[in-house]
Design an enzyme around this catalytic site. Structure first.
Site, mmCIF file in Angstrom:
data_model
loop_
_atom_site.group_PDB
_atom_site.id
_atom_site.type_symbol
_atom_site.label_atom_id
_atom_site.label_comp_id
_atom_site.label_asym_id
_atom_site.label_seq_id
_atom_site.Cartn_x
_atom_site.Cartn_y
_atom_site.Cartn_z
ATOM 1 C CG ASN A 22 -3.124 -6.894 0.637
ATOM 2 O OD1 ASN A 22 -2.560 -7.905 0.205
ATOM 3 N ND2 ASN A 22 -3.551 -6.798 1.894
ATOM 4 N NE ARG A 23 -8.965 -4.255 -0.283
ATOM 5 C CZ ARG A 23 -8.147 -4.399 0.770
ATOM 6 N NH1 ARG A 23 -7.281 -5.383 0.813
ATOM 7 N NH2 ARG A 23 -8.215 -3.564 1.785
ATOM 8 C CG HIS A 65 -2.062 -0.987 1.074
ATOM 9 N ND1 HIS A 65 -2.685 -1.574 2.142
ATOM 10 C CD2 HIS A 65 -2.648 -1.503 -0.027
ATOM 11 C CE1 HIS A 65 -3.618 -2.407 1.705
ATOM 12 N NE2 HIS A 65 -3.617 -2.390 0.392
ATOM 13 C CG HIS A 82 -0.459 -4.271 5.489
ATOM 14 N ND1 HIS A 82 -0.817 -3.745 4.279
ATOM 15 C CD2 HIS A 82 -0.207 -5.583 5.282
ATOM 16 C CE1 HIS A 82 -0.796 -4.702 3.364
ATOM 17 N NE2 HIS A 82 -0.436 -5.829 3.943
ATOM 18 C CD GLU A 105 -2.995 -3.950 8.817
ATOM 19 O OE1 GLU A 105 -2.858 -2.754 9.173
ATOM 20 O OE2 GLU A 105 -3.691 -4.303 7.851
#
Ligand SMILES: *[C@@H]1O[C@H](CO)[C@@H](O)[C@H](O)[C@H]1NC(C)=O
Length: 335
Positions: free
Chosen positions: A153-154, A81, A209, A281
């Site tokens: 990440n999609r 991201h 993340h 994360e």
């Protein structure tokens, strides 16, 4: 009087600018190159892809220099991201493993570390130039006249595009792309995973993340338990405990996301055959350090769980992936 003062101000400005610049894509790549030139026996860099805007995707392969090839691998990917702090955590981890390799001997004895410190350099550079607080988390591929970027990440092929309507909105930060693996950055990560599975070296995949305070294990896509769910829970607990002990305050949770949100890299890595696949994360002011703690704790546990005597059982789901390229990088460090 004004002369020395302005000289000082001028010098300070230069220092600030240089400090800022160290974190630019070019600055980061230069520091990585320097590290690799000075420690050729312990770190090898590979250009594994070229982004939409022509930036190199770099994989850093780290070993302890004992000359043993074909060790098992922990594969870490930062900043799908484009988030700055996960990039810094990845760089810190690379430097720790290379420079303090004696202190980290246990992390490198039977394992190599493959770290991609900046998986979305186009998105990273773009978000560095934004002056508002808004965070850009996509690539910079043009979708149509108005809208740019796919959320990497999609963009992986497990339940691609399933979950919520924004995944199909080219203008949204969650846009999943025009097809699974439409983005070169996602294809590159996929092909490295595939290489590591084919050569039976891939043990753990770790995606970094900076948004929640969690460690996450498969499936993200649904709440079905994976065959090694018990082990995942144990590892997640160990890692979150370590984060708490080492920081004295940060309480992260270990979760199986299980929320019918498709297309993540950790689900894909698990499906491909990495027996251990997690996201780490971290949020908050100290998230770089907390991510570093998280990475090390995961590494420690992967090594403990998968000594050379334990076969790497591929997940039941494992099957050759239909749309992956047969790129053949030599993913062994050069000695
Ligand atoms: C949950 O998702 C995984 C990954 O796609 C899949 O293999 C599994 O069959 C799914 N479980 C159910 C109940 O659909």
């Amino acid at each position: 009087m004004w002369r020395p003062l302005s000289a000082i101000v001028f010098l300070m400005a230069i220092c600030l600018l240089t400090a800022y610049d160290d974190y630019s894509y070019v600055g980061l790549m230069q520091s990585l190159d320097e590290l690799a030139q000075h420690h050729r026996d312990r770190i090898t860099l590979r250009e594994v892809g070229i982004t939409y805007q022509d930036r190199s995707l770099i994989l850093a392969m780290i070993t302890n220099g004992d000359g043993r090839l074909g060790k098992r691998v922990i594969f870490v990917v930062a900043a799908l991201h484009g988030d700055w702090m996960s990039v810094r955590a990845a760089f810190k981890t690379i430097k720790d493993l290379v420079l303090d390799f004696q202190d980290n001997a246990d992390l490198l004895a039977d394992f190599d570390w493959h770290i991609m410190p900046l998986a979305n350099p186009d998105g990273y550079e773009y978000s560095r130039k934004l002056t508002s607080n808004f965070r850009w988390s996509k690539t910079r591929t043009r979708n149509n006249v108005d809208c740019i970027g796919t959320n990497l990440n999609r963009n992986f092929d497990v339940g691609w595009g399933v979950g919520f309507p924004e995944l199909h909105d080219p203008c949204d930060q969650n846009y999943a792309g025009s097809a699974p693996f439409s983005e070169v950055e996602a294809r590159t990560v996929r092909d490295i995973m595939q290489n590591l599975i084919k050569s039976e070296r891939g043990v753990m995949y770790l995606s970094l993340h900076t948004f929640l305070r969690s460690v996450i294990y498969p499936w993200v896509y649904n709440s079905t338990w994976v065959p090694n769910q018990g082990e995942n829970i144990e590892i997640a607990k160990f890692v979150t405990d370590q984060i708490f002990i080492r920081t004295g305050k940060v309480k992260a949770v270990g979760v199986q996301y299980g929320r019918k949100s498709g297309d993540t890299s950790i689900d894909y890595a698990f499906k491909m055959g990495f027996p251990l696949s997690f996201a780490c994360e971290m949020s908050g002011l100290d998230r770089v350090n907390n991510l570093v703690i998280c990475i090390r704790a995961f590494g420690k546990k992967a090594i403990e769980k998968y000594p050379p005597s334990r076969p790497i059982h591929q997940s039941e789901e494992h099957r050759p992936t239909k749309n992956s390229a047969s790129r053949n990088w030599d993913l062994a460090p050069v000695l």
